[in-house]
Design an enzyme around this catalytic site. Structure first.
Site, PDB file in Angstrom:
ATOM      1  N   PHE A 124      -0.242  -1.144   2.309  1.00 25.28           N
ATOM      2  CA  PHE A 124      -0.218  -1.132   0.813  1.00 25.28           C
ATOM      3  C   PHE A 124      -1.102  -0.699   0.002  1.00 25.28           C
ATOM      4  O   PHE A 124      -2.385  -0.949   0.540  1.00 25.28           O
ATOM      5  CB  PHE A 124       0.779  -2.491   0.145  1.00 25.28           C
ATOM      6  CG  PHE A 124       1.296  -2.217  -1.306  1.00 25.28           C
ATOM      7  CD1 PHE A 124       2.645  -1.025  -1.113  1.00 25.28           C
ATOM      8  CD2 PHE A 124       1.060  -2.592  -1.729  1.00 25.28           C
ATOM      9  CE1 PHE A 124       2.807  -0.797  -2.348  1.00 25.28           C
ATOM     10  CE2 PHE A 124       1.386  -1.999  -3.423  1.00 25.28           C
ATOM     11  CZ  PHE A 124       2.503  -1.282  -3.348  1.00 25.28           C
ATOM     12  N   ASP A 125      -1.306  -0.341  -1.039  1.00 24.76           N
ATOM     13  CA  ASP A 125      -2.919  -0.188  -1.954  1.00 24.76           C
ATOM     14  C   ASP A 125      -3.074  -1.173  -2.423  1.00 24.76           C
ATOM     15  O   ASP A 125      -4.265  -0.674  -2.799  1.00 24.76           O
ATOM     16  CB  ASP A 125      -2.180   0.676  -3.344  1.00 24.76           C
ATOM     17  CG  ASP A 125      -1.721   0.845  -4.238  1.00 24.76           C
ATOM     18  OD1 ASP A 125      -0.892  -0.688  -3.782  1.00 24.76           O
ATOM     19  OD2 ASP A 125      -0.894   1.029  -5.099  1.00 24.76           O
ATOM     20  N   ASP A 215       1.919  -8.948   5.819  1.00 26.11           N
ATOM     21  CA  ASP A 215       2.079  -9.334   4.634  1.00 26.11           C
ATOM     22  C   ASP A 215       3.025  -8.648   3.802  1.00 26.11           C
ATOM     23  O   ASP A 215       4.610  -7.740   5.076  1.00 26.11           O
ATOM     24  CB  ASP A 215       1.291  -7.715   4.303  1.00 26.11           C
ATOM     25  CG  ASP A 215       1.817  -6.870   2.624  1.00 26.11           C
ATOM     26  OD1 ASP A 215       2.447  -7.910   2.196  1.00 26.11           O
ATOM     27  OD2 ASP A 215       1.233  -5.780   2.319  1.00 26.11           O
ATOM     28  N   ALA A 217       5.644  -9.242   2.129  1.00 23.04           N
ATOM     29  CA  ALA A 217       6.315  -9.137   0.581  1.00 23.04           C
ATOM     30  C   ALA A 217       8.311  -8.717   1.132  1.00 23.04           C
ATOM     31  O   ALA A 217       8.973  -9.429   0.727  1.00 23.04           O
ATOM     32  CB  ALA A 217       6.133  -7.620  -0.639  1.00 23.04           C
ATOM     33  N   LYS A 258       9.630 -10.259  -4.425  1.00 26.43           N
ATOM     34  CA  LYS A 258       9.590  -9.294  -3.738  1.00 26.43           C
ATOM     35  C   LYS A 258      11.093 -10.352  -2.976  1.00 26.43           C
ATOM     36  O   LYS A 258      11.944 -10.513  -4.577  1.00 26.43           O
ATOM     37  CB  LYS A 258       9.275  -9.193  -2.963  1.00 26.43           C
ATOM     38  CG  LYS A 258       8.938  -7.289  -3.855  1.00 26.43           C
ATOM     39  CD  LYS A 258       7.070  -7.376  -3.797  1.00 26.43           C
ATOM     40  CE  LYS A 258       6.427  -5.897  -4.322  1.00 26.43           C
ATOM     41  NZ  LYS A 258       5.053  -7.050  -4.948  1.00 26.43           N
ATOM     42  N   HIS A 450      -3.662   4.747 -10.130  1.00 32.17           N
ATOM     43  CA  HIS A 450      -2.280   5.440 -11.307  1.00 32.17           C
ATOM     44  C   HIS A 450      -1.654   5.044 -11.969  1.00 32.17           C
ATOM     45  O   HIS A 450      -1.106   5.394 -12.920  1.00 32.17           O
ATOM     46  CB  HIS A 450      -1.324   5.340  -9.545  1.00 32.17           C
ATOM     47  CG  HIS A 450      -1.157   3.500  -8.641  1.00 32.17           C
ATOM     48  ND1 HIS A 450      -2.325   3.712  -8.062  1.00 32.17           N
ATOM     49  CD2 HIS A 450       0.083   2.806  -8.543  1.00 32.17           C
ATOM     50  CE1 HIS A 450      -1.674   2.531  -8.073  1.00 32.17           C
ATOM     51  NE2 HIS A 450      -0.603   2.412  -8.228  1.00 32.17           N
TER      52      HIS A 450
END
Ligand code: P61
Length: 459
Positions: A124-125, A215, A217, A258, A450
């Site tokens: 993920f970013d 990770d 989430a 999440k 972004h």
């Protein structure tokens, strides 16, 4: 007649949302530099920017808010969460953090050094950002099928074990601090990783003596897909599947915004007491004392409860089926979306939707802006803008997929909202030939651009 599934909850409180006019939206998005992150929430009718921290807590979670213990050290709410982490994930040691990237910052401060390589499945970013910020490199070992929206593979989050083996074989162990597997894989479209694949990654990790971190989430949605798609798993409970998934890992980071179904929070879980001690130092520096880590006691209490609710089958079924309902509507309208439908979101293939817009003009962003103008629906670009520039060459990176993500908040919108979203997108689809211009960048930040990028219409 077989009875259809329906939501395993009823609604006790509502929050009004307001429709706006196309003219208003045209002005607002222009004022926002054509960046959907810059809109005010009142300017949005249906907000699918993210499923992160946007879910509706249950009455039981709200009651935990009232029971929260706000002691600085040793809060009862901390112990409630610690016992949920042990019971659900099996980790003896855990640190609360303010959100997922806080967990990444703390854990990576211990483990990642310049020149390191961190293999995984489409990081993920924020994860990639925290790796690159430390002058290390994230290596994507996701299976190739993940990058073909039309390929119907049940576990498009899977790690390609051959690609991973090659990385582990040709690089010295000292350069690879851990392998990270994202559950579900957000960047490849909310796509799950199979239990068999996790077992395979774990076997490689052990063979080369490298820790395996998840990770986590959307770990519960991942477990739902294992139960519903993987051979031999149908009769297990979600919690049994989660326990097995995490039995293969050495540690986890989690954004609890999440599958924790809370509005803020994160955590790190680990087996090693040494790692816990080292991470505690950074936790105290960046997040807060080890028994709160940036969360209020009430947040930890609501999170403990949320972890149990998120691992109930009925909840997960209605969640994943609502997302799939939207996906099917879009498919029926002839719109190409990532197949199979993801756990938390539908990802629209902007390369197929707007092939006539040059990729340098950011196709996915162009589509996301048009969808907002059409119906006041806010999605998010997962494409070249989010991919940032290459840290070395500073050239734009153009990922294999240009996607618009429609992330569905948990327990928030109804099926009527899904119909509205689908109709808005269908309208854009019908007029797609008339969309002839994309965007050029007017301002951008050096990393994670972004969030704050400002755009202008391309010449
Ligand atoms: C999201 F536009 N996700 O999907 P934090 N790992 C994974 C995530 O999905 C994730 C984090 C770690 C968000 C929020 C978001 O550029 C963006 O609690 C698999 O947000 O720190 C977050 O967890 C980080 C949206 C994050 C973005 C960054 O919408």
């Amino acid at each position: 007649m077989e009875l259809p599934f329906a939501e395993p909850y009823k609604i006790k409180m509502v929050e009004p949302i307001r429709r706006t006019t196309r003219e208003e939206r045209q002005q607002w998005i222009k004022d926002a530099g054509f960046n959907l992150f810059n809109l005010r929430s009142e300017q949005v009718y249906i907000d699918l920017l993210t499923d992160s921290g946007t879910g509706a807590m249950s009455d039981r979670q709200w009651s935990e808010i009232m029971l929260g213990d706000e002691s600085y050290a040793g809060s009862a709410s901390y112990y409630k969460l610690k016992s949920a982490v042990k019971e659900i994930f099996g980790f003896d040691h855990f640190l609360p953090t303010h959100q997922g990237r806080g967990a990444e910052n703390v854990l990576f401060s211990v483990l990642v050094k310049p020149g390191d390589l961190v293999p995984g499945n489409s990081h993920f970013d924020t994860t990639k950002g925290h790796i690159e910020f430390r002058q290390a490199t994230a290596i994507d070992c996701t299976i190739d099928e993940a990058f073909d929206c039309t390929a119907n593979h049940p576990f498009k989050g899977n790690v390609d074990l051959e690609k991973l083996d090659k990385i582990l074989k040709i690089n010295p162990k000292e350069r690879i601090p851990f392998i990270i597997v994202t559950l579900t894989c957000n960047s490849s479209g909310g796509q799950p990783v199979s239990l068999e694949n996790l077992k395979g990654v774990s076997a490689l990790a052990r063979k080369y003596g490298i820790p395996l971190i998840y990770d986590s989430a959307r770990f519960a949605e991942n477990a739902y897909f294992i139960k519903s798609r993987e051979k031999g798993q149908a009769n297990k409970t979600i919690r049994e599947i989660v326990a097995e998934m995490f039995s293969y890992a050495d540690g986890m980071t989690m954004s609890s915004k999440k599958d924790g179904i809370v509005n803020i929070g994160g955590l790190i879980g680990m087996r090693s007491v040494e790692l816990y001690q080292q991470a505690s130092v950074y936790n105290i520096m960046f997040e807060g004392f080890v028994t709160y880590g940036g969360q209020a006691g009430r947040d930890m209490a609501a999170l403990a409860r949320g972890l149990y609710e998120a691992t109930e089958f009925d909840y997960l079924e209605s969640r994943v089926k609502q997302v799939a309902y939207l996906g099917q509507k879009l498919t029926d309208y002839g719109i190409q979306v990532q197949q199979p439908y993801g756990g938390h979101a539908i990802f629209i293939d902007a390369n197929k939707f707007l092939p006539h817009i040059p990729k340098e003009e950011f196709r996915a962003q162009t589509l996301a802006v048009e969808l907002y103008i059409e119906g006041g629906v806010r999605g998010v670009e997962i494409g070249a803008i989010m991919a940032d520039r290459d840290p070395v060459t500073r050239e734009n990176r153009f990922p294999a997929l240009e996607l618009v993500r429609l992330a569905i908040p948990r327990r928030v919108y109804t099926f009527n909202h899904m119909d509205y979203i689908a109709a808005s997108l269908a309208n854009v689809f019908h007029r797609r030939e008339e969309i002839i211009k994309g965007f050029a960048i007017e301002y951008e930040a050096p990393i994670l651009r972004h969030f704050t990028v400002k755009l202008k219409r391309a010449e």
